[in-house]
Design an enzyme around this catalytic site. Structure first.
Site, PDB file in Angstrom:
ATOM      1  N   HIS A  19      64.258  49.890  58.672  1.00 44.29           N
ATOM      2  CA  HIS A  19      65.149  49.143  57.786  1.00 44.29           C
ATOM      3  C   HIS A  19      65.768  48.001  58.585  1.00 44.29           C
ATOM      4  CE1 HIS A  19      68.615  51.019  59.657  1.00 44.29           C
ATOM      5  NE2 HIS A  19      68.364  52.226  59.163  1.00 44.29           N
ATOM      6  N   HIS A  22      67.271  48.635  62.120  1.00 39.26           N
ATOM      7  CA  HIS A  22      66.313  48.746  63.224  1.00 39.26           C
ATOM      8  C   HIS A  22      65.781  47.361  63.589  1.00 39.26           C
ATOM      9  CE1 HIS A  22      65.676  52.659  60.893  1.00 39.26           C
ATOM     10  NE2 HIS A  22      66.329  53.018  61.991  1.00 39.26           N
ATOM     11  N   CYS A 128      73.044  69.001  64.513  1.00 34.61           N
ATOM     12  CA  CYS A 128      72.731  68.083  63.409  1.00 34.61           C
ATOM     13  C   CYS A 128      71.329  67.540  63.659  1.00 34.61           C
ATOM     14  CB  CYS A 128      73.729  66.929  63.335  1.00 34.61           C
ATOM     15  SG  CYS A 128      73.164  65.641  62.188  1.00 34.61           S
ATOM     16  N   CYS A 131      71.087  63.625  63.889  1.00 36.39           N
ATOM     17  CA  CYS A 131      71.513  63.051  65.181  1.00 36.39           C
ATOM     18  C   CYS A 131      70.664  63.594  66.318  1.00 36.39           C
ATOM     19  CB  CYS A 131      72.948  63.428  65.522  1.00 36.39           C
ATOM     20  SG  CYS A 131      74.200  62.781  64.459  1.00 36.39           S
ATOM     21  N   CYS A 145      78.383  67.170  59.763  1.00 35.36           N
ATOM     22  CA  CYS A 145      78.227  66.197  60.851  1.00 35.36           C
ATOM     23  C   CYS A 145      79.116  64.986  60.571  1.00 35.36           C
ATOM     24  CB  CYS A 145      76.760  65.778  60.945  1.00 35.36           C
ATOM     25  SG  CYS A 145      76.537  64.222  61.817  1.00 35.36           S
ATOM     26  N   HIS A 148      76.538  61.879  59.746  1.00 28.87           N
ATOM     27  CA  HIS A 148      75.643  61.959  58.577  1.00 28.87           C
ATOM     28  C   HIS A 148      76.241  62.692  57.378  1.00 28.87           C
ATOM     29  CE1 HIS A 148      72.903  61.023  61.926  1.00 28.87           C
ATOM     30  NE2 HIS A 148      72.325  60.283  61.005  1.00 28.87           N
ATOM     31  N   LYS A 296      77.999  51.342  53.419  1.00 31.01           N
ATOM     32  CA  LYS A 296      77.105  51.928  54.405  1.00 31.01           C
ATOM     33  C   LYS A 296      75.685  51.914  53.801  1.00 31.01           C
ATOM     34  CE  LYS A 296      76.754  55.984  57.321  1.00 31.01           C
ATOM     35  NZ  LYS A 296      75.522  56.632  57.229  1.00 31.01           N
ATOM     36  N   LYS A 299      70.080  55.808  51.630  1.00 36.31           N
ATOM     37  CA  LYS A 299      69.093  56.007  50.563  1.00 36.31           C
ATOM     38  C   LYS A 299      69.784  56.385  49.265  1.00 36.31           C
ATOM     39  CE  LYS A 299      64.750  57.040  52.604  1.00 36.31           C
ATOM     40  NZ  LYS A 299      63.903  58.075  53.136  1.00 36.31           N
TER      41      LYS A 299
HETATM   42  N1  MSP Z   1      65.162  57.873  68.475  1.00 29.58           N
HETATM   43  C1  MSP Z   1      66.524  57.554  68.773  1.00 29.58           C
HETATM   44  C2  MSP Z   1      66.620  56.623  69.965  1.00 29.58           C
HETATM   45  C3  MSP Z   1      65.970  57.116  71.213  1.00 29.58           C
HETATM   46  S1  MSP Z   1      66.025  55.931  72.491  1.00 29.58           S
HETATM   47  C4  MSP Z   1      65.560  56.760  73.846  1.00 29.58           C
HETATM   48  C5  MSP Z   1      67.173  56.912  67.558  1.00 29.58           C
HETATM   49  N2  MSP Z   1      66.334  56.341  66.672  1.00 29.58           N
HETATM   50  S2  MSP Z   1      66.734  55.675  65.281  1.00 29.58           S
HETATM   51  O1  MSP Z   1      65.488  55.447  64.587  1.00 29.58           O
HETATM   52  O2  MSP Z   1      67.718  56.450  64.616  1.00 29.58           O
HETATM   53  O3  MSP Z   1      67.282  54.239  65.639  1.00 29.58           O
HETATM   54  C6  MSP Z   1      68.605  54.073  65.993  1.00 29.58           C
HETATM   55  C7  MSP Z   1      68.869  52.604  66.272  1.00 29.58           C
HETATM   56  O4  MSP Z   1      68.650  51.808  65.094  1.00 29.58           O
HETATM   57  C8  MSP Z   1      70.328  52.367  66.603  1.00 29.58           C
HETATM   58  O5  MSP Z   1      70.645  52.623  67.931  1.00 29.58           O
HETATM   59  C9  MSP Z   1      70.462  50.912  66.273  1.00 29.58           C
HETATM   60  O6  MSP Z   1      69.897  50.209  67.360  1.00 29.58           O
HETATM   61  C10 MSP Z   1      69.584  50.743  65.040  1.00 29.58           C
HETATM   62  N3  MSP Z   1      70.362  50.856  63.780  1.00 29.58           N
HETATM   63  C11 MSP Z   1      70.234  51.832  62.826  1.00 29.58           C
HETATM   64  N4  MSP Z   1      71.071  51.542  61.789  1.00 29.58           N
HETATM   65  C12 MSP Z   1      71.765  50.411  62.028  1.00 29.58           C
HETATM   66  C13 MSP Z   1      72.734  49.644  61.328  1.00 29.58           C
HETATM   67  N5  MSP Z   1      73.190  49.975  60.127  1.00 29.58           N
HETATM   68  N6  MSP Z   1      73.217  48.534  61.950  1.00 29.58           N
HETATM   69  C14 MSP Z   1      72.763  48.137  63.169  1.00 29.58           C
HETATM   70  N7  MSP Z   1      71.846  48.833  63.846  1.00 29.58           N
HETATM   71  C15 MSP Z   1      71.328  49.977  63.318  1.00 29.58           C
HETATM   72  O7  MSP Z   1      68.372  56.917  67.471  1.00 29.58           O
END
Ligand code: MSP
Length: 499
Positions: A19, A22, A128, A131, A145, A148, A296, A299
């Site tokens: 999304h 990411h 969780c 997380c 959590c 979440h 926020k 989904k």
């Molecule tokens: N798999 C772990 C990371 C392991 S690194 C060794 C993880 N993955 S995740 O798919 O949940 O991605 C998390 C990352 O996505 C966050 O750290 C951030 O960089 C990004 N973001 C997810 N949602 C976000 C927002 N709403 N806003 C900004 N960044 C966001 O955690």
């Protein structure tokens, strides 16, 4: 030899497609990678997917996949496709189900094991899955959590533990001695407080989980997903499979992460590295989170934004520009389509696009499409501020500087009125137009990390290419008198036409 610059994003879970959140992290890393490449550094930019996670396994079951690896292959492919569509310039893509990763994790585990930093214990805690982290009763909000808001699982099992607390002092000393290690400063304070007051040893294996890398010394358990995932930063550059490459690239200059995963990156990860006797990354930069129209992203609210769809509609470069300008890097922010359209129409179409079109049109009209006589000047004063902003990852500030330059140029045109000078003072007209054309060249260089294709279009219109010598390119006057300009299509067509 070129100085190297190794930058990473988190590796992402593959239980869904990317999304906009990411994409934000990945686009920011891409902008930095492009910036340092332009500066002549040897950049290595790594991203990838985190696949040994319970939530991926749950998703595979939910979508009817019997073969988990098959699900992971399909989903990881979708992440790769998204980054390709968004023209991300990562040098490699690491998957934690790859053999090269597994080999590196085993090597790393052995180091920590031989050090005596792994012991067996009984774990009882609340987990969780979203997380992939344990919580205490006191952390929960209404039994759920805190992040979440979902139910946690009570887990009790015999696990292997990592002696995280053994490194408490060393971590605090490192953070103290290296102020740039955790950025921005608010995050540093948060981590220091955690390390000092709350950090405990962590369980690094799971007995009940069937998917993952087996604990090398106990095949009945798999490694805890974070212990495995963090090591991607090493296995993605050769650890366990190409020592020469690894020695050259490690330590990372920057791990870019969201603020949600700061503790893993600033406490667990450096402690793991200290245990394995490897150098620590130079810096971990945590950016903020953003909401969508003030809500926020989730989904259940139906407001999850797909970055590829936004890029298709508004253009990839306006999206990159908007994200990195609107949400101050390091702080929380808000994403809205109204905001994106406003910046598109204002700063891009009416700002950079209009300025470029006007300056080129005047050069055609008054100088027959050739760059007029060079006007001597001091170097552009904005470079210091721009480079400082980029080096300290204040990306929005770098774009503010670009905005100031556009404004200065518009003011110069309004003040000097080239259309009047054309009748009264050809000498002055040449000076003004040279200044504008040469400033556009500088502007293109500054835009390059954020909007590489736009930057190239501007340079091409000026009869130039992307420079190879950054320091020279920053000097005033590189645009040669007599160069033939080539006016092109509008850089940012009016939005109504693109929809
Ligand atoms: N798999 C772990 C990371 C392991 S690194 C060794 C993880 N993955 S995740 O798919 O949940 O991605 C998390 C990352 O996505 C966050 O750290 C951030 O960089 C990004 N973001 C997810 N949602 C976000 C927002 N709403 N806003 C900004 N960044 C966001 O955690």
């Amino acid at each position: 030899m070129k100085e190297k610059f190794y930058i990473t994003t988190p590796i992402y879970y593959v239980n869904d497609v990317p999304h906009i959140g990411h994409a934000y992290t990945t686009i920011a890393a891409d902008a930095l990678a492009r910036y340092y490449r332009l500066r002549g550094r040897e950049v290595f930019f790594l991203t990838g997917t985190d696949e040994n996670s319970q939530k991926n396994v749950d998703a595979a079951a939910k979508f009817g996949y019997d073969d988990i690896q098959n699900y992971l292959d399909v989903m990881s492919g979708k992440w790769k496709d998204a980054w390709r569509d968004l023209k991300i310039t990562n040098n490699d893509f690491i998957r934690t189900t790859e053999e090269r990763h597994k080999k590196g994790v085993e090597k790393f585990f052995k180091k920590v094991w031989d050090k005596g930093d792994i012991y067996q214990g009984e774990y009882e805690g609340l987990y969780c899955v979203s997380c992939e982290a344990f919580y205490k009763e006191s952390d929960l909000i209404d039994g759920c959590c805190p992040i979440h808001k979902t139910k946690v699982q009570a887990i009790k099992e015999k696990n292997w533990f990592f002696k995280l607390t053994k490194y408490r002092q060393a971590l605090l000393e490192h953070i103290e001695k290296n102020p740039g290690f955790i950025q921005p400063e608010t995050r540093r304070n948060e981590v220091v407080s955690y390390v000092k007051n709350f950090m405990e040893d962590v369980s690094i294996s799971r007995a009940s989980m069937k998917w993952g890398i087996p604990v090398p010394t106990d095949q009945t358990q798999v490694l805890y997903v974070w212990f495995d995932a963090l090591i991607n930063y090493l296995t993605g550059i050769g650890y366990g499979w190409d020592d020469k490459k690894f020695d050259h690239l490690w330590p990372a200059e920057v791990h870019l992460v969201g603020k949600d995963i700061i503790k893993f990156h600033c406490a667990l990860w450096p402690a793991m590295l200290l245990s394995a006797e490897l150098p620590l990354p130079k810096s971990v930069f945590a950016h903020g989170f953003f909401t969508i129209d003030g809500e926020k992203m989730s989904k259940s609210l139906g407001n999850v934004v797909n970055p590829v769809e936004v890029a298709d509609k508004y253009g990839l470069e306006p999206l990159r520009y908007y994200l990195l300008h609107e949400i101050h890097f390091g702080s929380d922010g808000d994403f809205s389509f109204a905001g994106l359209e406003q910046r598109y129409n204002g700063e891009l179409a009416n700002g950079i696009g209009n300025l470029t079109a006007r300056v080129l049109a005047m050069t055609e009209k008054y100088f027959d499409g050739r760059v007029p006589k060079r006007a001597a000047r001091d170097p552009l004063k904005h470079w210091d501020g721009y480079d400082r902003a980029m080096e300290s990852l204040r990306l929005h500030e770098a774009l503010q500087i670009v905005g100031e330059i556009v404004k200065d140029c518009d003011e110069l045109i309004d003040r000097e009125k080239p259309w009047t000078l054309a009748k009264t003072d050809r000498e002055k007209l040449a000076e003004v137009l040279y200044t504008l054309l040469e400033t556009l060249r500088h502007l293109a260089l500054m835009l390059h990390p954020f909007m590489p294709e736009t930057a190239l279009k501007i340079l091409t219109q000026l009869g130039l290419e992307l420079p190879t010598d950054y320091d020279r390119a920053k000097q005033w006057g590189a645009l040669e008198t007599g160069t033939r300009i080539a006016r092109g299509e509008p850089l940012f067509p009016r939005l109504a036409a693109t929809k």
